[in-house]
Design a protein around this motif. Sequence first.
Motif, PDB file in Angstrom:
ATOM      1  N   ASN A   1      -6.582   3.837   7.916  1.00  0.00           N
ATOM      2  CA  ASN A   1      -5.471   2.898   7.956  1.00  0.00           C
ATOM      3  C   ASN A   1      -4.373   3.320   6.995  1.00  0.00           C
ATOM      4  O   ASN A   1      -4.472   4.364   6.351  1.00  0.00           O
ATOM      5  CB  ASN A   1      -5.904   1.454   7.718  1.00  0.00           C
ATOM      6  N   CYS A   2      -3.368   2.481   6.898  1.00  0.00           N
ATOM      7  CA  CYS A   2      -2.137   2.898   6.242  1.00  0.00           C
ATOM      8  C   CYS A   2      -1.499   1.685   5.600  1.00  0.00           C
ATOM      9  O   CYS A   2      -1.645   0.563   6.111  1.00  0.00           O
ATOM     10  CB  CYS A   2      -1.229   3.479   7.329  1.00  0.00           C
ATOM     11  N   VAL A   3      -0.780   1.889   4.506  1.00  0.00           N
ATOM     12  CA  VAL A   3      -0.101   0.732   3.892  1.00  0.00           C
ATOM     13  C   VAL A   3       1.114   0.323   4.715  1.00  0.00           C
ATOM     14  O   VAL A   3       1.580  -0.808   4.617  1.00  0.00           O
ATOM     15  CB  VAL A   3       0.347   1.008   2.435  1.00  0.00           C
ATOM     16  N   PHE A   4       1.639   1.247   5.504  1.00  0.00           N
ATOM     17  CA  PHE A   4       2.735   0.883   6.395  1.00  0.00           C
ATOM     18  C   PHE A   4       2.146   0.301   7.682  1.00  0.00           C
ATOM     19  O   PHE A   4       0.942   0.406   7.913  1.00  0.00           O
ATOM     20  CB  PHE A   4       3.611   2.096   6.701  1.00  0.00           C
ATOM     21  N   ASP A   5       3.016  -0.243   8.494  1.00  0.00           N
ATOM     22  CA  ASP A   5       2.514  -0.942   9.667  1.00  0.00           C
ATOM     23  C   ASP A   5       3.450  -0.694  10.858  1.00  0.00           C
ATOM     24  O   ASP A   5       4.161  -1.596  11.288  1.00  0.00           O
ATOM     25  CB  ASP A   5       2.416  -2.446   9.335  1.00  0.00           C
ATOM     26  N   CYS A   6       3.431   0.536  11.349  1.00  0.00           N
ATOM     27  CA  CYS A   6       4.307   0.869  12.480  1.00  0.00           C
ATOM     28  C   CYS A   6       3.700   0.260  13.749  1.00  0.00           C
ATOM     29  O   CYS A   6       2.508   0.440  14.002  1.00  0.00           O
ATOM     30  CB  CYS A   6       4.434   2.380  12.634  1.00  0.00           C
ATOM     31  N   GLN A   7       4.554  -0.391  14.505  1.00  0.00           N
ATOM     32  CA  GLN A   7       4.006  -1.111  15.659  1.00  0.00           C
ATOM     33  C   GLN A   7       3.446  -0.178  16.720  1.00  0.00           C
ATOM     34  O   GLN A   7       2.606  -0.563  17.505  1.00  0.00           O
ATOM     35  CB  GLN A   7       5.076  -2.018  16.262  1.00  0.00           C
ATOM     36  N   TYR A   8       3.917   1.043  16.747  1.00  0.00           N
ATOM     37  CA  TYR A   8       3.435   1.982  17.764  1.00  0.00           C
ATOM     38  C   TYR A   8       2.257   2.816  17.266  1.00  0.00           C
ATOM     39  O   TYR A   8       1.776   3.694  17.963  1.00  0.00           O
ATOM     40  CB  TYR A   8       4.582   2.916  18.204  1.00  0.00           C
ATOM     41  N   CYS A   9       1.810   2.565  16.040  1.00  0.00           N
ATOM     42  CA  CYS A   9       0.828   3.457  15.431  1.00  0.00           C
ATOM     43  C   CYS A   9      -0.524   3.349  16.139  1.00  0.00           C
ATOM     44  O   CYS A   9      -1.061   2.258  16.313  1.00  0.00           O
ATOM     45  CB  CYS A   9       0.659   3.121  13.964  1.00  0.00           C
ATOM     46  N   TYR A  10      -1.074   4.493  16.493  1.00  0.00           N
ATOM     47  CA  TYR A  10      -2.337   4.475  17.237  1.00  0.00           C
ATOM     48  C   TYR A  10      -3.498   3.985  16.380  1.00  0.00           C
ATOM     49  O   TYR A  10      -4.543   3.608  16.906  1.00  0.00           O
ATOM     50  CB  TYR A  10      -2.639   5.845  17.842  1.00  0.00           C
ATOM     51  N   LEU A  11      -3.308   3.946  15.067  1.00  0.00           N
ATOM     52  CA  LEU A  11      -4.397   3.441  14.213  1.00  0.00           C
ATOM     53  C   LEU A  11      -4.728   1.987  14.556  1.00  0.00           C
ATOM     54  O   LEU A  11      -5.866   1.555  14.455  1.00  0.00           O
ATOM     55  CB  LEU A  11      -4.010   3.511  12.733  1.00  0.00           C
ATOM     56  N   ARG A  12      -3.691   1.239  14.964  1.00  0.00           N
ATOM     57  CA  ARG A  12      -3.919  -0.157  15.343  1.00  0.00           C
ATOM     58  C   ARG A  12      -4.873  -0.273  16.528  1.00  0.00           C
ATOM     59  O   ARG A  12      -5.524  -1.292  16.705  1.00  0.00           O
ATOM     60  CB  ARG A  12      -2.593  -0.815  15.766  1.00  0.00           C
TER      61      ARG A  12
ATOM     62  N   TYR B   1      -2.295  13.101   8.005  1.00  0.00           N
ATOM     63  CA  TYR B   1      -1.896  13.030   9.412  1.00  0.00           C
ATOM     64  C   TYR B   1      -1.929  11.605   9.948  1.00  0.00           C
ATOM     65  O   TYR B   1      -1.009  11.156  10.607  1.00  0.00           O
ATOM     66  CB  TYR B   1      -2.774  13.937  10.279  1.00  0.00           C
ATOM     67  N   ASP B   2      -3.010  10.892   9.665  1.00  0.00           N
ATOM     68  CA  ASP B   2      -3.085   9.546  10.239  1.00  0.00           C
ATOM     69  C   ASP B   2      -3.182   8.484   9.145  1.00  0.00           C
ATOM     70  O   ASP B   2      -3.935   7.524   9.239  1.00  0.00           O
ATOM     71  CB  ASP B   2      -4.230   9.415  11.254  1.00  0.00           C
ATOM     72  N   THR B   3      -2.391   8.697   8.125  1.00  0.00           N
ATOM     73  CA  THR B   3      -2.242   7.683   7.081  1.00  0.00           C
ATOM     74  C   THR B   3      -0.972   8.012   6.320  1.00  0.00           C
ATOM     75  O   THR B   3      -0.178   8.828   6.780  1.00  0.00           O
ATOM     76  CB  THR B   3      -3.468   7.674   6.143  1.00  0.00           C
ATOM     77  N   GLU B   4      -0.765   7.414   5.198  1.00  0.00           N
ATOM     78  CA  GLU B   4       0.418   7.678   4.391  1.00  0.00           C
ATOM     79  C   GLU B   4      -0.055   7.892   2.964  1.00  0.00           C
ATOM     80  O   GLU B   4      -0.112   6.955   2.178  1.00  0.00           O
ATOM     81  CB  GLU B   4       1.374   6.490   4.537  1.00  0.00           C
ATOM     82  N   LEU B   5      -0.466   9.121   2.678  1.00  0.00           N
ATOM     83  CA  LEU B   5      -1.034   9.401   1.346  1.00  0.00           C
ATOM     84  C   LEU B   5      -0.004   9.258   0.235  1.00  0.00           C
ATOM     85  O   LEU B   5      -0.331   8.801  -0.864  1.00  0.00           O
ATOM     86  CB  LEU B   5      -1.589  10.829   1.301  1.00  0.00           C
TER      87      LEU B   5
ATOM     88  N   THR C   1       4.953  12.276   5.743  1.00  0.00           N
ATOM     89  CA  THR C   1       5.309  11.033   5.038  1.00  0.00           C
ATOM     90  C   THR C   1       6.521  10.341   5.631  1.00  0.00           C
ATOM     91  O   THR C   1       7.392  10.984   6.225  1.00  0.00           O
ATOM     92  CB  THR C   1       5.540  11.314   3.528  1.00  0.00           C
ATOM     93  N   LYS C   2       6.538   9.036   5.434  1.00  0.00           N
ATOM     94  CA  LYS C   2       7.742   8.256   5.747  1.00  0.00           C
ATOM     95  C   LYS C   2       8.274   7.632   4.455  1.00  0.00           C
ATOM     96  O   LYS C   2       9.089   6.726   4.497  1.00  0.00           O
ATOM     97  CB  LYS C   2       7.399   7.131   6.733  1.00  0.00           C
ATOM     98  N   THR C   3       7.750   8.064   3.323  1.00  0.00           N
ATOM     99  CA  THR C   3       8.144   7.430   2.057  1.00  0.00           C
ATOM    100  C   THR C   3       9.426   8.053   1.512  1.00  0.00           C
ATOM    101  O   THR C   3       9.931   9.053   2.009  1.00  0.00           O
ATOM    102  CB  THR C   3       7.076   7.634   0.967  1.00  0.00           C
TER     103      THR C   3
HETATM  104  S1  SF4 Z   1      -0.034   6.265   9.785  1.00  0.00           S
HETATM  105 FE1  SF4 Z   1       2.088   6.809  10.149  1.00  0.00          FE
HETATM  106  S2  SF4 Z   1       2.598   5.812  12.102  1.00  0.00           S
HETATM  107 FE2  SF4 Z   1       0.709   4.864  11.323  1.00  0.00          FE
HETATM  108  S3  SF4 Z   1       1.409   3.059  10.185  1.00  0.00           S
HETATM  109 FE3  SF4 Z   1       1.206   4.753   8.735  1.00  0.00          FE
HETATM  110  S4  SF4 Z   1       3.250   5.638   8.612  1.00  0.00           S
HETATM  111 FE4  SF4 Z   1       3.173   4.393  10.456  1.00  0.00          FE
END
Ligand code: SF4
Lengths: 342, 289
Positions: free
Chosen positions: A99-110, A146-150, A179-181
Motif C-alpha cells: 500500500n501507499c500513503v497516497f491514494d490515487c483513485q486509479y491505483c491498482y493497489l486498491r 514500483y507499487d508504493t511511494e517509498l 515517486t510523486k513526492t
Molecule cells: S502506489 Fe503510486 S499510483 Fe498507487 S497510490 Fe501510491 S503514488 Fe498513487
Amino acid sequence: MLSLKKNLLAEPFSHIYVERELVGDRRTQEILHRFAHARVIEIGHYKDVFCRPRQHTALQHASQALILARKTGSLIYPGSPVCQNFGNHHFYYTSLCMNCVFDCQYCYLRGMYPSGHLVLFMNLEDYIAELETLLLEHPVYLCISYDTELCALENLHGYVHAFARETERHENLTIEVRTKTSCTQLLRSLPGSSRVIFAFTLSPEEVIRYEKKTPSLQARLEAVREGLDLGHTIRLCFDPMIHVPEWRKAYSRMMETIVKELGEERLRHVFDFSIGSFRISQDYLRALRKSTDSAVVQYPFVNVDGFYQYPPETAEEMENTMTGLLLPYAGRDRIFRWREQI
Amino acid sequence: MIFLQMALYCEARPILQHEAFHAMPPVGRFQRWQTEDMMLTLSGTGQAEAATCAAVTCAMHHPTASDLFVVLGTCAALEGKAEKGRLYRARSIEDLGSGRVFYPDLVLDLGLPEAGLLSGYQELKSQKERVWYRDGRDLPALYDMESAAACAAAGHFFGPHQIVVLRIPSDSGDDAGLVTPERISDMIGQQMDTLDSVFQRLKAFSELLGQESAQVMEEDPAFLEQTEAALRCSASMSLRFRQLVRYACSAGIAYREILERYVQEGLLPVTGRKEGKDLLAQFEKELTR
Ligand code: SF4
C-alpha cells in the motif's frame, strides 16, 4: 461528507500493529519512538490484520494504520509485462511496503490488496541478501518503489538511502526510485549517481485531482529542478496517462508548465522519458471498480490479453500526443513507450 | 441499524431506560428491544449463547454495509491497569480456546481508552493461571466469556470496521461474587453519558458507511432494460452498455440526452443487431470523446 469523515475517523498512524517477533528490533523501536502518541498493538502475523475479510479499504486509506512486519519467501521479482523496462534485460522490482500513503483513485493497489492499511517490511537485510545473490548471476535493474511511494516515508525507514548505498558497493546494480513526492530533502542528502534513477511521475492538475494526497505538479517540478541541478539522474514519467475530459489541452498545458519551470537546458539533462497510457489487469480492475465510482476507473476500457486499457486508437493517440509534446526537447531515443516494448 | 448485543438484563437496564426502546417479540430465548436505529438483544452468558444470538440476529436481519454490530457489557479486569467502572474499547479479542485473535478495525475514533480482551470459556477464577502470563504488558487487559464467539459469528456478516466491542470491568475475577445485578446496573448507568456520545458516533459512522456505499450509482433498471431492448443488445452488448452508463454517471455526462437524440433522429429503436452494435459504438464514441 468530508467533515463527517474527518470528525469520525482516527488520525492516520494513530495505531501501529507490530509483529511480536519484531517488538525488540532496533529499527522497529526507532519507528515507534517517532509516533510517541500512537497506540501499539502486538500481532502474530501481519496477515491477521491485513487479510481480514470484508475490510473497507477506502475508509482505511483515509485512516491508515501502520503495520510493521517481516516479509518471508521471495523478496525480489521479475518485472511484469505491463512494467516499463527501459530496455533493461534483468528488470526486477521489490515490495518493501504494501500500500501507499497516497491514494490515487486509479491505483491498482486498491484492487490488489484486501486492506487499505500500510505494511512496512522491516527485514531490509533479507532483501539485500537476496539482491546480492542475484547480482552474482547478472546485472540487476531494480525498481524499489514500483507499487508504493517509498520517498514519502524515507524519514521513517531510510530504505532509499540503504539501496543507494548498495549501488556504491555493486557496480552492476541500478535502482529506480519512482515517486510523486516533492522529495527535495532526500535529493539533497544523496550524491548524484548514474545508477540511482529518480523517476518522477508527472500529471496535469486535471489528473492530480484523482491522485489524492499527492503534491501538485508545481511542487513535483521544483523537486525535479533541484534534482537536476544537484546532478541526480532524473527520469520523467508520463505514465499512467489518464483520459480526462479535454485531455489534449490538459497535457499540453502540463508540458508548457514543465518547460517554463525547468527550462529547455535542464530538459536536455533529463535522463529519459517514459510514456504509457493507463492499463490494469482484469482482476484488479474488477475489484477497483467495486471500490470507487471514479470516472477514471469506470471508463469503458477494452480487454487485451487479460489487461484492460483504453481502446487501441485512443491509447495510441494519447501516447503519440505526449511523444509529440516531448519531441522538441528530447530525442526519440530518450523517449520510452510501454506499448513499444511488448 | 446498530445491532447491540448484551449478555444480561441488569447490564441492559440503564440503556433501555435511557433510550426510547420498545420491546420486540423474543426469538427463542433471546429478548429484543428496538429504537429507530438500534436493536438490543440479550444473549445470556457464555460463548455458545453469544455466538448463537449473533448468528440469529444476523441471519434474520441481513446486515447491510452501513450496519454495525456492537458487543457491550461488563467483564473482569485482569490487572491493575484496567480501571473498574470505566468504559473500554477492545482492540483485540483473543479466543482462549482456539488462540485465534480477532482485530476489530479501529478506523472509527470513539475517543475511548483501549484494552486487550481475552475471551474464555470458564469463569476467571479457573482461568487465572493461563491468563496471568500477560502481566507486564503496557495495556489494560480484560476478560469476558462472550466476545470471541460473538465476533466470530458476526464476522461472517460484518466487516471488521463494523464490529465494536465495549467492556466495563466490574471485578477482578476473585471478587466476582460480590458484584450484584444492582451494582452492575449502577456501573453501566454511571457510564451513560460516555455511552451516549459513543452511540452518537456509532450512528454518525453508520450514516457515513451508508453514504460511502451509496456512491456506487444505480441507474433506473427499467430504463436500462428498455434501452437494451431498443438496442437489440446481446448479453455482451448489455454489459458494455451498462458500463458506459456507469462511466457516464461517474463522469457527470448527460447520457440520457444523447439517447433521447437518437430516438428523435429515428436511430433508436434499431431494426437489427448490427445496427444496435453500430449505435452502441457511436454512443461510446460520444461519451469518451
Ligand atoms: S502506489 Fe503510486 S499510483 Fe498507487 S497510490 Fe501510491 S503514488 Fe498513487
